[in-house]
Design an enzyme around this catalytic site. Structure first.
Site, short mmCIF file in Angstrom:
data_model
loop_
_atom_site.label_atom_id
_atom_site.label_comp_id
_atom_site.label_asym_id
_atom_site.label_seq_id
_atom_site.Cartn_x
_atom_site.Cartn_y
_atom_site.Cartn_z
N ASP A 172 0.86 -1.19 0.00
CA ASP A 172 0.00 0.00 0.00
C ASP A 172 0.90 1.24 0.00
O ASP A 172 1.77 1.38 0.85
CB ASP A 172 -0.90 -0.02 1.25
CG ASP A 172 -1.96 1.07 1.22
OD1 ASP A 172 -3.14 0.75 1.46
OD2 ASP A 172 -1.63 2.24 0.94
N ASP A 227 -3.72 2.41 -5.32
CA ASP A 227 -2.44 2.36 -4.60
C ASP A 227 -2.23 1.08 -3.79
O ASP A 227 -1.39 1.03 -2.90
CB ASP A 227 -2.26 3.61 -3.71
CG ASP A 227 -2.89 3.48 -2.34
OD1 ASP A 227 -3.92 2.80 -2.23
OD2 ASP A 227 -2.33 4.05 -1.40
N GLU A 228 -2.99 0.03 -4.11
CA GLU A 228 -2.88 -1.21 -3.34
C GLU A 228 -2.82 -2.42 -4.24
O GLU A 228 -3.60 -2.53 -5.20
CB GLU A 228 -4.17 -1.41 -2.53
CG GLU A 228 -4.24 -0.74 -1.22
CD GLU A 228 -5.61 -0.99 -0.65
OE1 GLU A 228 -5.83 -2.03 -0.02
OE2 GLU A 228 -6.49 -0.15 -0.88
#
Ligand code: TTP
Ligand code: MG
Length: 356
Positions: free
Chosen positions: A9, A107-108
């Site tokens: 993350d 973003d993960e």
């Protein structure tokens, strides 16, 4: 042998990209989101860097509140295309390390590294390498969690941030998960947390001791999932999908909403939040769906599929509102609303509607 799953993350993602682009922001509280208009602004915070978080500023908070907490902060509007581009670059770095990956947001990403390393310690070394490569090439930091399943890996990446690495081996699961607040579990938001608090349940350990039947009575099928999560159980696979299958957002209201106009305004905001990604990634969709959850947790989804692919923003907005409309006539308060597009086609120039 069990699995070894990594969850990566990015730290304060939008804000980190802004700091990278503007060295003058470094070390100062930075808030990415709506225009604060000296405290009169009506939008929300997308994210804040860690320095702004020390003042209590958080994602999804009204920008006017952020302004009150941190008037000296730097406030910038989001530059979505830049974040999407950076995300693509970072994700392609990560995907080199395992062909079993699942990107779950901008973003993960999950990586299944079971076949790539011999044990959790080796997975930790690999994670250090990935962190350094992302930092060197993209000047953005990330935090990584490693666990025997996706649930634990995700909780672990959140455990130490920014630039953290947390490894939870199979035998450490209970020790790791027990003291966590229930709110950390996926799907447990502020309202569910309140209901649980009313039952004197604040930690995962306390939740794990509640009879599964009582949880199902109160929360429906989600009660069963809550029970499993409290024991650290998650059998779900890291799906090997090369492409994202759908794009969307959802939001839980700070207070349950009874006014259709507020629900519609939230839809506009949600669509604004992901439509840029549709355009910059050159994606077209065929289906628009909505999710609506009422104050009693009852949840419905509705979808509409078109005969053609499009990337038109008005179509997403209008269709979402049309689908939500029938639920708003019955006078119940809404706690969550979500909009999503699927049936995606990548990389082709859009035909105009006339050509279809
Ligand atoms: P997150 O990973 O939830 O947050 P973050 O990366 O900013 O911070 P953290 O270090 O805690 O991971 O979300 C990723 C990006 O998604 C975030 O940078 C901005 C955007 N976002 C919103 O626009 N609105 C929101 O409510 C949230 C939670 C995120
Ligand atoms: Mg993040």
């Amino acid at each position: 042998m069990g699995r070894i799953i990594m969850h990566i993350d990015l730290d304060a993602f939008y804000a980190s990209v802004e700091e990278r682009e503007h060295s003058e922001y470094k070390g100062k509280p930075l808030i990415v989101g709506a225009d604060p208009q000296e405290g009169r602004g009506r939008g929300v915070v997308a994210t804040a860097n860690y320095s702004a978080r020390e003042f209590g500023v958080r994602s999804a908070m009204p920008i006017s509140r952020a302004w009150k907490l941190c008037p000296q902060g730097i406030y910038v509007r989001p530059n979505f295309s830049l974040y999407v581009k950076t995300s693509h670059e970072i994700m392609s770095i990560v995907k080199k390390y395992s062909n079993k990956f699942e990107q779950i947001s901008i973003d993960e990403i999950f990586l299944d590294v079971t076949d790539k390393v011999s044990d959790f310690e080796a997975a930790g070394k690999l994670a250090e390498r990935i962190k350094k490569e992302i930092l060197n090439k993209e000047k953005v930091t990330c935090s990584i969690g490693i666990g025997p399943n996706k649930l634990i890996a995700k909780l672990a990446s959140d455990y130490k941030k920014p630039y953290g690495l947390t490894i939870v081996g199979f035998d450490d699961v209970k020790r790791f998960i027990d003291p966590l607040p229930v709110r950390k579990l996926i799907g447990i938001g502020p309202k569910t947390e309140d209901v649980l608090k009313g039952m004197k349940i604040e930690t995962v350990e306390q939740l794990s001791k509640v009879e599964v039947k009582s949880l199902i009575d109160i929360f429906g099928v989600f009660g069963y999932r809550m029970h499993e999560m409290s024991l650290g159980i998650d059998e779900s696979e890291v799906t090997e999908e090369g492409e994202i299958k759908s794009i969307g957002r959802e939001t839980t209201f700070e207070e349950d909403v009874g006014t259709p106009e507020i629900v519609f305004a939230a839809i506009d905001e949600l669509v604004d939040g992901f439509h840029e990604e549709i355009i910059t990634s050159n994606i077209q969709f065929k289906t628009v769906s909505i999710k609506i959850r009422f104050e009693n947790f009852e949840t419905h989804t509705r979808a509409k599929t078109f005969e053609f692919h499009t990337s038109d923003k008005e179509i997403v907005r209008d269709t979402a509102k049309e689908l939500v409309q029938s639920f708003l006539n019955i006078g119940r308060r809404v706690r969550l609303i979500g909009v999503r597009v699927s049936g995606l086609k990548f990389g082709e120039k859009q035909k105009t509607l006339r050509e279809v």
